[in-house]
Design an enzyme around this catalytic site. Structure first.
Site: not given
Ligand code: IMP
Length: 433
Positions: A13, A16, A41, A130, A225, A304, A306, A337
């Site tokens: 987040d 990007k 995104h 997520t 990520q 974005t 969840t 910023l």
């Molecule tokens: P997963 O990727 O859904 O298995 O989640 C694993 C961890 O990565 C959790 O803490 C999610 O909140 C975090 N996560 C996964 N994708 C994103 C993203 O695009 N932005 C921020 N956190 C993410």
């Protein structure tokens, strides 16, 4: 040498999508190399807001070819949905410019159900995923029983594979987790239709990218990520199941390392995290609230994908230096910023402390972050709103000091600074470098 890689340097987040949008204007190919629809995104163009989870943000530029790389896990239902959303907006998502690697893995309804069931069974130790089926899909890939996108070339056979996978996982779901299992027959029917829709997009993307690079074309690898969510190098086990770091681009796209020109680390001007896991500079006070926004402001820090409120805190330079090393960053882009406007003072974490000892770098890997306390340096804040600022010289002195301090502490140039959510709210800073 025309491969540029964009990576998140924090917990995702970082904004990007914004940077991809900017650089895509000068790129021929934009390719995602890891993750799935856990990413979100946001790209703002004039009054239109594009929220993309799978399709690279570069799709909003007419001249680019966009690729979903082999390192990704793809939920075909979500991909079909994104294609259907973009089409009426006049964005060309035809197979001539949206390509899927056959090596990408397919997320099934059973993976999504397993993600939920496994999170529930972890109880207090839950990761805060997520719940998009990402972990279970990568688990099947590593166990060599996954279903690859290339199987969609034969929809009948693909539907059969889906039926088998969903019914086998159903046993696990009901017997081990006491959860409801998705219906294998209806999954097979639905996925047959997805295969029909998506198979024209399948292509040998690794070879397409290599050829483009050999011809001197510009390829932009779009990370999802962030570094601290990397499966091996992040805050394990509070990580995602893929490799969002720059080296992940080589494996995820099927190319060698020789073409790299720039590795751009996107850094939010402060720190945020969704989901569980250690976060040394987290704030639980009114400053944390200021950084988060209200949920209605354009900058708001609500996921974005969840919609969960993000945890917010001061910028952590110890982790940023770690990200710089791991990714081999050549430069930094600072986002948001503008969100810091209105704070009387700002803090930057420059080192950690544990048992009376100071650490400039994390002594082990970031999974042990919870044991360390941040040591802060305080800087002056500024009042004025930055939304109209386009030139470096127009920034308040305190904002310039903040940016220069990050450069000094990381030994990296900051060439791009975003000061608002809209495409044009950017400062390009070349003159001092
Ligand atoms: P997963 O990727 O859904 O298995 O989640 C694993 C961890 O990565 C959790 O803490 C999610 O909140 C975090 N996560 C996964 N994708 C994103 C993203 O695009 N932005 C921020 N956190 C993410």
């Amino acid at each position: 040498m025309s491969l540029d890689i964009i990576v998140g340097t924090q917990w995702g987040d970082e904004g990007k999508g914004r940077l991809t949008d900017l650089l895509a204007a000068e790129s021929d190919i934009v390719a995602r190399f890891s993750g799935g629809d856990n990413a979100g995104h946001t790209v703002n163009v004039a009054d239109q807001v594009f929220k993309l989870h799978l399709i690279p943000s570069g799709i909003v530029h007419e001249h680019t070819t966009c690729i979903l790389g082999g390192g990704m896990v793809i939920n075909p239902a979500k991909l079909a949905e994104e294609i259907d959303q973009l089409t009426p907006l006049g964005i060309d998502v035809s197979p001539s410019r949206l390509l899927i690697s056959g090596a990408a893995h397919i997320i099934t309804p059973a993976h999504i159900a397993l993600d939920g069931a496994q999170e529930k069974s972890r109880g207090k130790a839950s990761i805060g995923t997520t719940k998009r089926g990402i972990g279970p899909a990568y688990t099947d890939k590593a166990a060599r029983r996954g279903i690859r996108a290339s199987s969609m070339r034969e929809p009948e056979r693909f539907a059969e594979l889906i039926r088998e996978q969903v019914s086998q996982a159903g046993v696990l779901l009901t017997k081990m987790y006491g959860s409801e299992a998705p219906d294998a027959d209806s999954a097979a029917v639905a996925y047959h239709a997805f295969a029909e829709k998506l198979r024209p997009h399948l292509a040998d993307t690794a070879s397409i990218i290599s050829t483009a690079l050999d011809q001197g074309k510009v390829v932009l690898a779009e990370g999802a990520q962030g570094t601290l969510l990397d499966l091996d190098h992040g805050t394990y086990p509070y990580v995602t199941s893929s490799h969002p770091i720059a080296p992940g681009a080589f494996v995820g796209l099927g190319i060698g390392a020789t073409h790299v020109r720039r590795v751009i680390g996107v850094v939010k001007a402060f720190q945020t995290r969704v989901g569980e896991g250690p976060f040394p500079t987290e704030l639980h006070d009114s400053i944390g609230e200021h950084l988060r926004g209200t949920g209605e402001q354009l900058w708001d820090e609500f996921g974005t994908t969840t919609g969960r409120p993000r945890r917010c805190g001061w910028l952590d330079i110890v982790l940023l230096r770690y990200a710089a090393r791991l990714n081999g960053l050549t430069e930094i882009a600072v986002t948001k910023l503008d969100v810091l406007s209105g704070l009387n003072f700002l803090k930057i974490c420059t080192a950690y402390q544990k048992d009376g000892q100071e650490y400039m770098d994390i002594p082990e890997d970031p999974s042990h972050l919870g044991d360390f306390n941040p040591i802060y340096e305080q800087l002056n804040g500024w009042e004025s709103n930055l939304w109209q600022t386009r030139d470096w010289e127009q920034l308040p002195n305190e904002a310039m000091d903040y940016v220069r301090r990050i450069e000094k502490l990381t030994y990296l140039p900051i060439k791009t600074i975003s000061v608002g959510p809209e495409r044009s709210q950017v400062i390009h800073r070349m003159e001092e470098h």
